[in-house]
Design a protein around this motif. Sequence first.
Motif, PDB file in Angstrom:
ATOM      1  N   LYS A 343       0.777  -1.329  -0.061  1.00 41.75           N
ATOM      2  CA  LYS A 343       0.059  -0.041  -0.129  1.00 41.75           C
ATOM      3  C   LYS A 343       0.820   0.977  -0.192  1.00 41.75           C
ATOM      4  O   LYS A 343       0.781   2.168  -0.816  1.00 41.75           O
ATOM      5  CB  LYS A 343      -1.026  -0.028   1.286  1.00 41.75           C
ATOM      6  N   HIS A 344       2.041   1.325   0.903  1.00 45.75           N
ATOM      7  CA  HIS A 344       2.552   2.558   1.047  1.00 45.75           C
ATOM      8  C   HIS A 344       3.923   2.325   0.681  1.00 45.75           C
ATOM      9  O   HIS A 344       4.550   3.593   0.003  1.00 45.75           O
ATOM     10  CB  HIS A 344       2.625   3.139   2.481  1.00 45.75           C
ATOM     11  N   VAL A 347       6.126   1.231  -5.296  1.00 45.50           N
ATOM     12  CA  VAL A 347       5.211   1.343  -6.652  1.00 45.50           C
ATOM     13  C   VAL A 347       5.653  -0.002  -7.311  1.00 45.50           C
ATOM     14  O   VAL A 347       6.710  -0.063  -7.879  1.00 45.50           O
ATOM     15  CB  VAL A 347       5.593   2.666  -7.340  1.00 45.50           C
ATOM     16  N   ASP A 349       4.957  -1.319  -9.907  1.00 54.99           N
ATOM     17  CA  ASP A 349       5.127  -1.408 -11.410  1.00 54.99           C
ATOM     18  C   ASP A 349       6.401  -0.264 -11.642  1.00 54.99           C
ATOM     19  O   ASP A 349       6.638  -0.459 -12.855  1.00 54.99           O
ATOM     20  CB  ASP A 349       3.912  -0.812 -12.199  1.00 54.99           C
ATOM     21  N   PHE A 350       6.990   0.025 -10.751  1.00 54.53           N
ATOM     22  CA  PHE A 350       8.375   0.876 -11.072  1.00 54.53           C
ATOM     23  C   PHE A 350       9.298  -0.362 -11.057  1.00 54.53           C
ATOM     24  O   PHE A 350       9.414  -1.407 -10.463  1.00 54.53           O
ATOM     25  CB  PHE A 350       8.560   1.708  -9.935  1.00 54.53           C
ATOM     26  N   LEU A 372      15.993  14.143 -14.134  1.00 58.29           N
ATOM     27  CA  LEU A 372      16.520  12.964 -13.335  1.00 58.29           C
ATOM     28  C   LEU A 372      17.898  12.702 -14.041  1.00 58.29           C
ATOM     29  O   LEU A 372      18.172  12.615 -14.965  1.00 58.29           O
ATOM     30  CB  LEU A 372      15.604  11.590 -13.415  1.00 58.29           C
TER      31      LEU A 372
ATOM     32  N   GLU B   8      11.475 -12.926 -23.891  1.00 62.98           N
ATOM     33  CA  GLU B   8      10.632 -11.692 -23.536  1.00 62.98           C
ATOM     34  C   GLU B   8      11.087 -10.528 -23.686  1.00 62.98           C
ATOM     35  O   GLU B   8      10.330  -9.361 -23.926  1.00 62.98           O
ATOM     36  CB  GLU B   8      10.319 -11.867 -22.005  1.00 62.98           C
ATOM     37  N   LYS B   9      12.310 -10.109 -23.825  1.00 63.59           N
ATOM     38  CA  LYS B   9      13.081  -8.840 -24.341  1.00 63.59           C
ATOM     39  C   LYS B   9      12.549  -8.402 -25.341  1.00 63.59           C
ATOM     40  O   LYS B   9      12.370  -7.069 -25.648  1.00 63.59           O
ATOM     41  CB  LYS B   9      14.570  -8.962 -23.904  1.00 63.59           C
ATOM     42  N   ARG B 214      12.433  11.355 -18.356  1.00 60.53           N
ATOM     43  CA  ARG B 214      13.523  12.045 -17.827  1.00 60.53           C
ATOM     44  C   ARG B 214      13.379  13.152 -16.751  1.00 60.53           C
ATOM     45  O   ARG B 214      14.280  13.551 -16.056  1.00 60.53           O
ATOM     46  CB  ARG B 214      14.159  12.793 -19.115  1.00 60.53           C
ATOM     47  N   TYR B 219       8.173  11.450 -13.194  1.00 59.85           N
ATOM     48  CA  TYR B 219       8.393  10.304 -12.142  1.00 59.85           C
ATOM     49  C   TYR B 219       7.180  10.355 -11.451  1.00 59.85           C
ATOM     50  O   TYR B 219       6.606   9.526 -10.788  1.00 59.85           O
ATOM     51  CB  TYR B 219       9.613  10.433 -11.677  1.00 59.85           C
ATOM     52  N   ARG B 222       3.816   9.329 -13.023  1.00 58.71           N
ATOM     53  CA  ARG B 222       3.829   7.832 -13.215  1.00 58.71           C
ATOM     54  C   ARG B 222       3.439   7.249 -11.901  1.00 58.71           C
ATOM     55  O   ARG B 222       2.576   6.347 -11.529  1.00 58.71           O
ATOM     56  CB  ARG B 222       4.943   7.195 -13.853  1.00 58.71           C
ATOM     57  N   SER B 223       4.149   7.658 -10.913  1.00 54.29           N
ATOM     58  CA  SER B 223       4.094   7.193  -9.373  1.00 54.29           C
ATOM     59  C   SER B 223       2.719   7.327  -8.831  1.00 54.29           C
ATOM     60  O   SER B 223       1.958   6.252  -8.518  1.00 54.29           O
ATOM     61  CB  SER B 223       4.993   7.805  -8.588  1.00 54.29           C
ATOM     62  N   PHE B 226       0.380   4.992 -10.740  1.00 50.95           N
ATOM     63  CA  PHE B 226       0.437   3.464 -10.334  1.00 50.95           C
ATOM     64  C   PHE B 226      -0.047   3.284  -8.924  1.00 50.95           C
ATOM     65  O   PHE B 226      -0.477   2.106  -8.788  1.00 50.95           O
ATOM     66  CB  PHE B 226       1.861   3.170 -10.484  1.00 50.95           C
ATOM     67  N   ASN B 227       0.244   4.191  -7.966  1.00 52.89           N
ATOM     68  CA  ASN B 227       0.007   3.852  -6.733  1.00 52.89           C
ATOM     69  C   ASN B 227      -0.098   5.019  -5.790  1.00 52.89           C
ATOM     70  O   ASN B 227       0.756   5.765  -5.275  1.00 52.89           O
ATOM     71  CB  ASN B 227       0.911   3.001  -6.175  1.00 52.89           C
ATOM     72  N   ALA B 230       1.053   5.201  -1.957  1.00 46.65           N
ATOM     73  CA  ALA B 230       2.660   5.183  -1.956  1.00 46.65           C
ATOM     74  C   ALA B 230       3.112   6.498  -2.240  1.00 46.65           C
ATOM     75  O   ALA B 230       3.996   6.881  -1.616  1.00 46.65           O
ATOM     76  CB  ALA B 230       3.097   4.144  -2.831  1.00 46.65           C
ATOM     77  N   ARG B 345       5.056 -20.150 -25.240  1.00 48.72           N
ATOM     78  CA  ARG B 345       4.909 -21.424 -25.477  1.00 48.72           C
ATOM     79  C   ARG B 345       5.494 -21.988 -26.833  1.00 48.72           C
ATOM     80  O   ARG B 345       5.790 -23.277 -26.930  1.00 48.72           O
ATOM     81  CB  ARG B 345       3.494 -21.720 -25.380  1.00 48.72           C
TER      82      ARG B 345
END
Lengths: 511, 351
Positions: A343-344, A347, A349-350, A372, B8-9, B214, B219, B222-223, B226-227, B230, B345
């Motif tokens: 939860k905290h 992330v 998916d990072f 960055l 998979e790459k 970048r 960042y 996106r963070s 996603f969550n 967090a 597969r």
Amino acid sequence: MEYIIEMLNIRKEFPGIVANDNITLQVKPGEIHALLGENGAGKSTLMSVLFGLYQPEAGEIKVRGENVNITDPNIANGLGIGMVHQHFKLVHNFTVTENIILGQEPTENGRINTQKAAKEIKELSKKYGLDVDPSAKIEDITVGMQQRVEILKMLYRNAEILIFDEPTAVLTPQEISELMDIMRRLVKEGKSIILITHKLKEIKAVADRCTIIRRGKYIDTVDVEDASEEVLASLMVGREVSFVVEKEDANPKESVLKITGLVVKDSRDLNAVNGLCLEVRAGEILGIAGVDGNGQSELIEALTGLRKIESGKIELLGHDVTNTNVRKRTEIGLGHIPQDRHKHGLVLDFKLAENLVLQTYYMQPYSKNGILNAEEIKKKAQELIDEFDVRSGQGIETTTRAMSGGNQQKAIVAREIDRSPKLLIAGQPTRGLDVGAIEFIHKKLIEERDKGKAVLLVSLELDEIMNVSDRIAVIYEGKIVGVVEAQKATEQQLGLMMAGSTTDKEEGDRK
Amino acid sequence: MIDFLRNEKNHKFVVPLLSVLFGFLAGAIIMIITGINPLEGYRALVKGVVGNPRKFGEWFVASSPLIFTGLSVAFGFRTGLFNIGAEGQLIVGSFAAVVVGIFVDVPAYIHLPLVLMSAAVAGALWGFVPGFLKAKYKVHEVVVTIMMNYSALHLINYAIKALPGSTKTRSVDILPSASLSSEFLSNITNHSRLHWGFLIAVLGAIVFWFIIERTTFGYELRSVGFNPTASEYAGMKVNRNIILSMMISGAFAGLAGAMISVGTFDYARVIASAEGYGFDGIAVALLGNNSGFAIIISGMLFGALKAGSSAMALASVPKEIGHIIMAFIVLFAAMNYGIKRFLARLGKEEK
Ligand SMILES: Nc1ncnc2c1ncn2[C@@H]1O[C@H](COP(=O)(O)OP(=O)(O)OP(=O)(O)O)[C@@H](O)[C@H]1O
Ligand SMILES: [Mg+2]
């Protein structure tokens, strides 16, 4: 039939790593078989292979002596294999009954007969001493109860082989001992159990045999009766593990955190923290002991800025941070290992590297003027995973979701301890870690203390609190009912205080 | 070969390529069923796109707005939002560009940037509403953006007609200094409507990539996507970031509008119904893996199908075949998980 389950020479690869390398696991009917291994050793993977979630690259599986090809979980169900996952898979606004029958609804002229199912569930629940209310909604019951629902789900599907993946990591000590009783009853009724746990005590308490794996490889299978905790630990880690934490006496200095009259509401609008006062000083580890649900979570969230405060005052290094936002508190010198890593803490998916700078990405050298610096981030991330032994398939490039639970936890701990904050709030920092990793993290916490930092350790495990802390504060119904010196504290005394008895307050505190 | 496909790459680009391949195969099957020679059909399509310089120019004209709506939808996806509202943001963007193009009289080197900026700002404002409602009241953005699409369509149609000099179907022409069109480009492509917009779209893709990959800002976005919990833990301003994501996504869609109104046409058009750029943008983003540069390619592909389908019609292949192929490509792109499993597969059965 000597074995009910045989997994022979199983191999499973992920990008960059062989998660299972020629592993053999043989389970006898009616036994509790423990599966022990470090974080990332491949336990969850092996069980996912047995449950049909992953296809192995090599090896064979026999169930009741017959070769089987388990290509999906339905086939596993059909063979009588059930699994309780590390993270439950329940629909939160459904009732217990609805969750249990999901996918196997008993129908009558095309209509679901919930009543019949509820009755069946009640009987099952009674037979195994599960004590679950079939009509309760999932969101209203405790984590421990939710786990029992998962167990009932398996039983309702007539599973005979039950897989538990770290079932006790989310439970309170009380719930753990109840779960142990339930497991004993299950095998008595003829079920066989595979149990994954990092807690050697639990293995000693219920398991008959134990298979140990290390870094994807099979090490040994032993009779639990003949193996001491020390032997199990060293088989698993490959070296001696010390269970006692060695440390000098604390040398506490100025006050770092001062809480006065703190009141915090929980999500049901009740006062979870109710007039709490506490002080933590530089150079000491203060442990908070208590039965789950006495306001620990709300206290942590209030201290870190994640939850609103009703009244009271929080002072951090002389700043009044009662109404300060999270970022500001972090910058004043707060670190936080959250109780709930998904939860905290992360992330998911990072990439791992991105998660390792979650608190510092906006600072130099990780970025400058909003741009960055990938090189610096990678450098730091690599340094951290080397130091804290965070294992994964593709190193810092791994998607965090693909990492084992324990290694995710290590990543968070690494990130927070490395910043060396003046006050570190550690909420169950070793949840889901193997004994080797726990030893290491405890050492790190003590190192921080010796550097003159303050640590506030919140844990449901009394052992951890007693081993690591210098002082222990006991929380009960949102208040601190007493603070004792860790060296002088006894388990009985703490137990009494946790149950609400206030007779053991320090001298002079007595009212 | 099989190892290459299984690795998979490589899936990142193998899967979209396969989706396109399967899409065209499915299109061929449909043509065979309806009694058309698929070779003829595809020859007509190719000729319709690169058959002569003019068609070549029109291909780029059709692609530019698609690249921008693709970027718009992708920006949403990358930051945890589903922006179905690119269509509406495009409509207000195209209108804002025209208004500034008609009524502001400044030299071209100021005018054109100003026109583009106003398109972006208008789109961003149209994105602000769903962003704000999501951040503040947890209203799902899909519901709000769909509503905003209808509002944009009718409101802007009304506004166009209300502009001085407008007819029932269009506004007056914008000032030449506000136009993206270029005599030079038009001349080298045999008088197509080719304009500078394509370069702007490429620039847009670079900006997209730069923000997302970048910057600390990207960042955070996106963070938060996603969550959110967090992100809050890490001290980010969750609500502000949700609103900003939606606004940037809207800005890209607004620019798509400018591509059409001050690039292709040089005036604002009253349209009967939405033209589908917003939904095409979802397809472009999906096939382009939500990555800035791949979106240029997938935008070009869908642009080709759009531009080429009218040429197919001339070769007596129904225009709808083009749409059917697009639909199949999207279908396969959306099934990427299945394709990945299939690839993983591959070859295993033979062992
Ligand atoms: N889906 C996946 N994709 C890629 N790698 C994976 C995946 N699942 C697991 N792994 C990798 O396989 C290894 C074994 O993981 P697994 O989850 O089985 O460990 P574990 O023994 O259960 O550890 P823990 O005690 O921490 O839960 C880890 O290195 C992990 O990074
Ligand atoms: Mg695991």
